[in-house]
Scaffold this motif. Structure first.
Motif, PDB file in Angstrom:
ATOM      1  N   GLU A 183       0.873  -1.178   0.000  1.00 25.21           N
ATOM      2  CA  GLU A 183       0.000   0.000   0.000  1.00 25.21           C
ATOM      3  C   GLU A 183       0.910   1.229   0.000  1.00 25.21           C
ATOM      4  O   GLU A 183       1.383   1.655   1.059  1.00 25.21           O
ATOM      5  CB  GLU A 183      -0.939  -0.010   1.206  1.00 25.21           C
ATOM      6  CG  GLU A 183      -1.955  -1.139   1.175  1.00 25.21           C
ATOM      7  CD  GLU A 183      -2.930  -1.048   2.342  1.00 25.21           C
ATOM      8  OE1 GLU A 183      -4.016  -0.483   2.140  1.00 25.21           O
ATOM      9  OE2 GLU A 183      -2.587  -1.530   3.430  1.00 25.21           O
ATOM     10  N   LEU A 184       1.121   1.788  -1.160  1.00 27.05           N
ATOM     11  CA  LEU A 184       2.169   2.791  -1.325  1.00 27.05           C
ATOM     12  C   LEU A 184       1.858   4.126  -0.662  1.00 27.05           C
ATOM     13  O   LEU A 184       2.743   4.959  -0.496  1.00 27.05           O
ATOM     14  CB  LEU A 184       2.458   2.997  -2.819  1.00 27.05           C
ATOM     15  CG  LEU A 184       2.973   1.755  -3.559  1.00 27.05           C
ATOM     16  CD1 LEU A 184       3.247   2.090  -5.022  1.00 27.05           C
ATOM     17  CD2 LEU A 184       4.218   1.188  -2.889  1.00 27.05           C
ATOM     18  N   ASP A 185       0.612   4.343  -0.280  1.00 29.65           N
ATOM     19  CA  ASP A 185       0.273   5.588   0.398  1.00 29.65           C
ATOM     20  C   ASP A 185       0.175   5.408   1.903  1.00 29.65           C
ATOM     21  O   ASP A 185      -0.440   6.213   2.605  1.00 29.65           O
ATOM     22  CB  ASP A 185      -1.027   6.185  -0.154  1.00 29.65           C
ATOM     23  CG  ASP A 185      -2.196   5.225  -0.075  1.00 29.65           C
ATOM     24  OD1 ASP A 185      -2.002   4.073   0.381  1.00 29.65           O
ATOM     25  OD2 ASP A 185      -3.309   5.610  -0.480  1.00 29.65           O
ATOM     26  N   ARG A 191       1.357  11.125   8.631  1.00 23.79           N
ATOM     27  CA  ARG A 191      -0.108  11.124   8.714  1.00 23.79           C
ATOM     28  C   ARG A 191      -0.745  10.765   7.383  1.00 23.79           C
ATOM     29  O   ARG A 191      -1.675   9.957   7.327  1.00 23.79           O
ATOM     30  CB  ARG A 191      -0.595  12.494   9.193  1.00 23.79           C
ATOM     31  CG  ARG A 191      -2.111  12.650   9.247  1.00 23.79           C
ATOM     32  CD  ARG A 191      -2.508  13.690  10.284  1.00 23.79           C
ATOM     33  NE  ARG A 191      -1.868  14.968  10.056  1.00 23.79           N
ATOM     34  CZ  ARG A 191      -2.446  16.019   9.460  1.00 23.79           C
ATOM     35  NH1 ARG A 191      -3.682  15.910   8.999  1.00 23.79           N
ATOM     36  NH2 ARG A 191      -1.805  17.162   9.333  1.00 23.79           N
ATOM     37  N   THR A 192      -0.287  11.398   6.309  1.00 24.23           N
ATOM     38  CA  THR A 192      -0.795  11.086   4.975  1.00 24.23           C
ATOM     39  C   THR A 192       0.363  11.108   3.975  1.00 24.23           C
ATOM     40  O   THR A 192       1.351  11.823   4.166  1.00 24.23           O
ATOM     41  CB  THR A 192      -1.861  12.093   4.493  1.00 24.23           C
ATOM     42  OG1 THR A 192      -1.282  13.400   4.404  1.00 24.23           O
ATOM     43  CG2 THR A 192      -3.057  12.120   5.422  1.00 24.23           C
ATOM     44  N   VAL A 193       0.206  10.325   2.914  1.00 21.73           N
ATOM     45  CA  VAL A 193       1.138  10.314   1.790  1.00 21.73           C
ATOM     46  C   VAL A 193       0.313  10.474   0.523  1.00 21.73           C
ATOM     47  O   VAL A 193      -0.665   9.744   0.318  1.00 21.73           O
ATOM     48  CB  VAL A 193       1.939   9.002   1.742  1.00 21.73           C
ATOM     49  CG1 VAL A 193       2.686   8.868   0.427  1.00 21.73           C
ATOM     50  CG2 VAL A 193       2.918   8.934   2.901  1.00 21.73           C
ATOM     51  N   THR A 194       0.679  11.429  -0.297  1.00 18.23           N
ATOM     52  CA  THR A 194      -0.051  11.670  -1.539  1.00 18.23           C
ATOM     53  C   THR A 194       0.903  11.643  -2.723  1.00 18.23           C
ATOM     54  O   THR A 194       2.120  11.809  -2.568  1.00 18.23           O
ATOM     55  CB  THR A 194      -0.766  13.032  -1.516  1.00 18.23           C
ATOM     56  OG1 THR A 194       0.218  14.070  -1.309  1.00 18.23           O
ATOM     57  CG2 THR A 194      -1.791  13.097  -0.406  1.00 18.23           C
ATOM     58  N   PHE A 195       0.338  11.447  -3.913  1.00 13.35           N
ATOM     59  CA  PHE A 195       1.098  11.464  -5.157  1.00 13.35           C
ATOM     60  C   PHE A 195       0.561  12.600  -6.014  1.00 13.35           C
ATOM     61  O   PHE A 195      -0.588  12.559  -6.455  1.00 13.35           O
ATOM     62  CB  PHE A 195       0.977  10.130  -5.886  1.00 13.35           C
ATOM     63  CG  PHE A 195       1.657   8.996  -5.161  1.00 13.35           C
ATOM     64  CD1 PHE A 195       2.965   8.660  -5.447  1.00 13.35           C
ATOM     65  CD2 PHE A 195       0.984   8.279  -4.181  1.00 13.35           C
ATOM     66  CE1 PHE A 195       3.601   7.625  -4.776  1.00 13.35           C
ATOM     67  CE2 PHE A 195       1.604   7.242  -3.504  1.00 13.35           C
ATOM     68  CZ  PHE A 195       2.924   6.915  -3.804  1.00 13.35           C
ATOM     69  N   THR A 196       1.380  13.616  -6.249  1.00 17.36           N
ATOM     70  CA  THR A 196       0.917  14.817  -6.954  1.00 17.36           C
ATOM     71  C   THR A 196       0.929  14.653  -8.458  1.00 17.36           C
ATOM     72  O   THR A 196       0.266  15.409  -9.164  1.00 17.36           O
ATOM     73  CB  THR A 196       1.806  16.019  -6.616  1.00 17.36           C
ATOM     74  OG1 THR A 196       3.118  15.807  -7.181  1.00 17.36           O
ATOM     75  CG2 THR A 196       1.902  16.230  -5.114  1.00 17.36           C
ATOM     76  N   GLY A 197       1.710  13.720  -8.980  1.00 15.50           N
ATOM     77  CA  GLY A 197       1.804  13.517 -10.420  1.00 15.50           C
ATOM     78  C   GLY A 197       3.018  14.134 -11.068  1.00 15.50           C
ATOM     79  O   GLY A 197       3.333  13.814 -12.214  1.00 15.50           O
TER      80      GLY A 197
END
Length: 307
Positions: A183-185, A191-197
């Motif tokens: 689960e890469l996020d 607290r959180t991990v996001t992928f902006t692109g």
């Protein structure tokens, strides 16, 4: 929604290939003449900045390759890194500009992908460049360990990016984050991990305070600062690591004569303006062994699926 192990099933590989067939032409890449070059050389480029800007940036290279190779050259910039890998594996592009991670992913899907050249970086003077973890200038964090200990929000770029995803993940896990490979996020205690692109989007996310820290390619941040997109000094580097340069690769089936002609077209570039546009001092040849570190760490961290 959880972002899981990357084998380029998101979007599904079949769906991506169907879309690509429409985007770059339904026929295979037809060969012509004894030199092995296709009548139209299709060149794929990962969008490490927005696709529109990337396409415009590489137009002078298209012109150079057209003149040097004596064939028509078409550029293909996908909306994400996965799209270029899918096009390469489906043999819908002949040559592609990949990151080390996307090269490792392409190899897992098509063992015939051959690295040709990479750039000598303008900033380092070597075939390597820097990935960095950055924070706002006013952040109390001084190290990557501080970023992890703060348990805040973290932004990666494209999930397939070497310097925007893999190497920042390596840095935060070395600093104590327990990033999951399935689960890469999920990277507690963050607290959180996001992928902006993209690197530019990550820089903006850190600058605006949408996240407390992010991982990106340092030379792209420097370019954004020169352009005024990000104010100089607004972001501060708390950790960095050298990365082997982006490889230009050839698809499975492009013969040795054609690969050599493409290699020579890059190593023969002497125009300072073109080199500057390509962020290069010159080009040198590379081999698969140059990307062993990338492949091993990508497998360990769940960013490439082993066959």
């Amino acid at each position: 929604m959880r972002r899981r192990r990357v084998g380029y099933a998101v979007p599904g590989l079949l769906t991506v290939i169907v879309l690509l067939l429409a985007a770059v032409g339904c026929g295979g890449t037809g060969e012509s003449g004894g030199d092995g070059l296709p009548k139209t050389l299709r060149v794929g480029i990962i969008p490490n900045i927005s696709p529109e800007k990337q396409r415009a940036q590489y137009e002078p290279l298209r012109e150079h390759l057209t003149e040097t190779l004596g064939v028509k050259v078409e550029l293909f910039v996908a909306n994400n890194y996965a799209g270029v890998v899918a096009a390469l594996v489906a043999k819908q592009v002949d040559v592609a500009y990949l990151g080390g991670l996307t090269y490792a992913q392409a190899v897992e899907q098509s063992s015939g992908v051959t690295p040709l050249v990479t750039e000598i970086d303008e900033e380092t003077g070597t075939p390597r460049y820097y990935a960095a973890v950055v924070v706002p200038a006013a952040s109390p964090a001084k190290t990557v360990q501080d970023v992890v200990a703060a348990k805040g929000r973290f932004a990666f770029g494209d999930v397939g990016s070497t310097s925007g995803s893999l190497y920042p993940r390596m840095m935060i896990t070395d600093a104590g984050a327990q990033c999951r490979a399935d689960e890469l996020d999920v990277c507690p205690p963050l607290r959180t991990v996001t992928f902006t692109g993209g690197h530019d989007a990550t820089a903006q996310a850190v600058f605006t305070g949408a996240v407390e820290a992010g991982g990106l390619e340092l030379r792209i941040l420097h370019r954004l600062e020169r352009q005024g997109t990000i104010p100089a000094g607004a972001l501060r580097v708390v950790g960095q690591r050298e990365v082997m340069g982006y490889p230009w690769v050839a698809r499975d089936g492009l013969d040795a004569a054609a690969r050599q002609k493409v290699t020579d077209a890059f190593t023969g570039i002497t125009d300072p303006e073109l080199l500057s546009l390509m962020r290069a001092k010159s080009y040198v040849t590379v081999s698969s062994g140059d990307y062993t570190e990338v492949r091993e760490n990508a497998t360990r961290l769940g960013l490439v699926t082993v066959r």
